[in-house]
Design a protein around this motif. Sequence first.
Motif, short mmCIF file in Angstrom:
data_model
loop_
_atom_site.label_atom_id
_atom_site.label_comp_id
_atom_site.label_asym_id
_atom_site.label_seq_id
_atom_site.Cartn_x
_atom_site.Cartn_y
_atom_site.Cartn_z
N ILE A 176 0.75 -1.48 -0.02
CA ILE A 176 -0.08 0.36 -0.16
C ILE A 176 1.11 0.62 0.19
CG2 ILE A 176 -2.17 1.53 1.37
CD1 ILE A 176 -2.65 -1.15 2.50
N GLN B 145 -6.94 0.55 -2.69
CA GLN B 145 -5.60 -0.48 -2.56
C GLN B 145 -6.41 -1.57 -2.03
OE1 GLN B 145 -1.82 1.51 -2.41
NE2 GLN B 145 -3.12 3.28 -2.46
N ARG C 258 -2.26 5.48 -13.16
CA ARG C 258 -3.61 6.41 -13.14
C ARG C 258 -3.35 7.41 -13.61
NH1 ARG C 258 -0.73 7.00 -6.96
NH2 ARG C 258 -1.54 5.30 -5.90
N SER D 272 -8.88 -3.85 -3.39
CA SER D 272 -8.11 -4.36 -4.56
C SER D 272 -7.58 -5.46 -4.28
CB SER D 272 -7.20 -3.23 -5.04
OG SER D 272 -7.65 -1.99 -5.92
N GLN E 155 -7.27 6.62 -1.12
CA GLN E 155 -5.92 5.00 -1.22
C GLN E 155 -6.09 4.33 -1.59
OE1 GLN E 155 -2.25 8.01 -2.09
NE2 GLN E 155 -3.24 9.67 -2.57
#
Length: 126
Positions: free
Chosen positions: A5, A22, A119, A25, A18
């Motif tokens: 991360i 993460q 990104r 995911s 964020q």
Amino acid sequence: MSTLITVDLRDATPPFEQIRAQIASLIDVGQLANGSRLPTVRALASDLGVATGTVARAYKELEAAGLIESRRRLGTVVMHSSPAADGAADSPLEAMIDELIGEARAAGIKDDTLVSLLRGRLRASG
């Protein structure tokens, strides 16, 4: 796990989001299997250089989504299982990601640059 991360303070996306995205995911692709323990809020905040409230908010949203559960004495654990986490081999997506990473490294592209490129492409795709 905290090495998987990262937080980019220059990114317009809030740090808690964020972190949340993460971890979600990592759960979705099977990198974090059902029952896996997550770092404590303090430990992850320290590793990432963010406030504990930032990590706490990410964990709270993940818990509300049913992906993790905070338990007294046991800490925070993953409560969602993906097909990849259930013993399946690497998914085709993971294989493509591994190939992309290999090609980028062979071309001398730094990890930070690769992440920035991804990104940018994600934002451009809507």
